[in-house]
Design a protein around this motif. Structure first.
Motif, PDB file in Angstrom:
ATOM      1  N   MET A   1      -4.350  59.308  97.111  1.00  0.00           N
ATOM      2  CA  MET A   1      -5.765  59.194  96.812  1.00  0.00           C
ATOM      3  C   MET A   1      -6.050  57.807  96.226  1.00  0.00           C
ATOM      4  O   MET A   1      -5.236  57.257  95.499  1.00  0.00           O
ATOM      5  CB  MET A   1      -6.171  60.293  95.819  1.00  0.00           C
ATOM      6  CG  MET A   1      -7.651  60.573  95.843  1.00  0.00           C
ATOM      7  SD  MET A   1      -8.186  61.758  94.596  1.00  0.00           S
ATOM      8  CE  MET A   1      -7.884  63.296  95.409  1.00  0.00           C
ATOM      9  N   ASP A   2      -7.189  57.269  96.536  1.00  0.00           N
ATOM     10  CA  ASP A   2      -7.607  55.947  96.059  1.00  0.00           C
ATOM     11  C   ASP A   2      -7.736  55.931  94.533  1.00  0.00           C
ATOM     12  O   ASP A   2      -8.228  56.879  93.931  1.00  0.00           O
ATOM     13  CB  ASP A   2      -8.950  55.611  96.713  1.00  0.00           C
ATOM     14  CG  ASP A   2      -9.412  54.205  96.421  1.00  0.00           C
ATOM     15  OD1 ASP A   2      -9.182  53.716  95.304  1.00  0.00           O
ATOM     16  OD2 ASP A   2     -10.013  53.597  97.323  1.00  0.00           O
ATOM     17  N   GLN A   3      -7.289  54.829  93.898  1.00  0.00           N
ATOM     18  CA  GLN A   3      -7.351  54.736  92.437  1.00  0.00           C
ATOM     19  C   GLN A   3      -8.780  54.783  91.912  1.00  0.00           C
ATOM     20  O   GLN A   3      -9.043  55.354  90.848  1.00  0.00           O
ATOM     21  CB  GLN A   3      -6.676  53.459  91.960  1.00  0.00           C
ATOM     22  CG  GLN A   3      -5.170  53.533  92.000  1.00  0.00           C
ATOM     23  CD  GLN A   3      -4.544  52.285  91.403  1.00  0.00           C
ATOM     24  OE1 GLN A   3      -5.157  51.232  91.366  1.00  0.00           O
ATOM     25  NE2 GLN A   3      -3.312  52.424  90.946  1.00  0.00           N
ATOM     26  N   THR A   4      -9.714  54.188  92.636  1.00  0.00           N
ATOM     27  CA  THR A   4     -11.111  54.199  92.215  1.00  0.00           C
ATOM     28  C   THR A   4     -11.646  55.627  92.199  1.00  0.00           C
ATOM     29  O   THR A   4     -12.354  56.020  91.271  1.00  0.00           O
ATOM     30  CB  THR A   4     -11.967  53.315  93.140  1.00  0.00           C
ATOM     31  OG1 THR A   4     -11.403  52.008  93.165  1.00  0.00           O
ATOM     32  CG2 THR A   4     -13.407  53.262  92.688  1.00  0.00           C
ATOM     33  N   LEU A   5     -11.292  56.386  93.217  1.00  0.00           N
ATOM     34  CA  LEU A   5     -11.734  57.782  93.277  1.00  0.00           C
ATOM     35  C   LEU A   5     -11.120  58.601  92.143  1.00  0.00           C
ATOM     36  O   LEU A   5     -11.800  59.424  91.515  1.00  0.00           O
ATOM     37  CB  LEU A   5     -11.376  58.394  94.634  1.00  0.00           C
ATOM     38  CG  LEU A   5     -11.833  59.828  94.875  1.00  0.00           C
ATOM     39  CD1 LEU A   5     -13.353  59.939  94.755  1.00  0.00           C
ATOM     40  CD2 LEU A   5     -11.371  60.315  96.223  1.00  0.00           C
ATOM     41  N   LEU A  10     -11.805  61.217  86.913  1.00  0.00           N
ATOM     42  CA  LEU A  10     -11.412  61.322  85.511  1.00  0.00           C
ATOM     43  C   LEU A  10     -12.608  61.110  84.583  1.00  0.00           C
ATOM     44  O   LEU A  10     -12.804  61.869  83.623  1.00  0.00           O
ATOM     45  CB  LEU A  10     -10.305  60.313  85.185  1.00  0.00           C
ATOM     46  CG  LEU A  10      -9.831  60.280  83.735  1.00  0.00           C
ATOM     47  CD1 LEU A  10      -9.207  61.623  83.337  1.00  0.00           C
ATOM     48  CD2 LEU A  10      -8.853  59.146  83.523  1.00  0.00           C
ATOM     49  N   ILE A  11     -13.428  60.100  84.880  1.00  0.00           N
ATOM     50  CA  ILE A  11     -14.608  59.832  84.058  1.00  0.00           C
ATOM     51  C   ILE A  11     -15.575  61.016  84.101  1.00  0.00           C
ATOM     52  O   ILE A  11     -16.116  61.427  83.069  1.00  0.00           O
ATOM     53  CB  ILE A  11     -15.298  58.522  84.491  1.00  0.00           C
ATOM     54  CG1 ILE A  11     -14.415  57.327  84.127  1.00  0.00           C
ATOM     55  CG2 ILE A  11     -16.678  58.389  83.856  1.00  0.00           C
ATOM     56  CD1 ILE A  11     -14.883  56.008  84.705  1.00  0.00           C
ATOM     57  N   ILE A  12     -15.772  61.576  85.278  1.00  0.00           N
ATOM     58  CA  ILE A  12     -16.668  62.736  85.400  1.00  0.00           C
ATOM     59  C   ILE A  12     -16.115  63.924  84.617  1.00  0.00           C
ATOM     60  O   ILE A  12     -16.854  64.621  83.909  1.00  0.00           O
ATOM     61  CB  ILE A  12     -16.897  63.095  86.884  1.00  0.00           C
ATOM     62  CG1 ILE A  12     -17.738  62.006  87.552  1.00  0.00           C
ATOM     63  CG2 ILE A  12     -17.558  64.462  87.031  1.00  0.00           C
ATOM     64  CD1 ILE A  12     -17.830  62.121  89.056  1.00  0.00           C
TER      65      ILE A  12
END
Length: 130
Positions: A1-5, A10-12
């Motif tokens: 999975m993409d790190q940005t995703l 995680l932030i959500i």
């Protein structure tokens, strides 16, 4: 999975945890007086608060958030990690004050966490705090 995703997820997740903690941390502040004076039962007071919070979310939109956040932090400094650190700081503060029974505001904790994270980012980037 993409790190940005992953970071976004995680932030959500942390933001939802903050919302949950905000609920039990600040709920007593909003209904304590009306229950202590026996105007409403605890159940009625929680229903009353939930109803008006729901109505306010659709009536006032984001006016308060826009006013509070306007110009507080230079947006060039804000990164996903700054947002995450601000949320974590607010959660830690809320849990500490809740444990000790100190009446504090989760909204103020969030603004303080956000400001502190931004200041730390600037200090780490530029090597000095202004």
């Amino acid at each position: 999975m993409d790190q940005t995703l992953l970071l976004t997820a995680l932030i959500i997740t942390v933001a939802l945890a903050f919302d949950f903690i905000n609920g039990f941390h600040d709920a007593a502040n909003s209904v304590a007086t009306i229950v202590a004076t026996r105007v409403l039962s605890p159940f009625q007071a929680v229903l009353w608060a939930a109803f008006f919070n729901f109505i306010a979310a659709f009536s006032f939109e984001t006016g308060v958030a826009s006013t509070v956040g306007k110009g507080m932090v230079d947006l060039k400094v804000v990164t996903p990690l700054v947002i995450l650190a601000g949320l974590v700081g607010a959660i830690v503060w809320d849990l500490i004050t809740w444990y000790w029974g100190l009446p504090t505001s989760s909204s103020h904790a969030l603004m303080g966490g956000y400001a502190g994270a931004a200041m730390a980012k600037v200090a780490m980037t530029k090597g000095a705090v202004y």
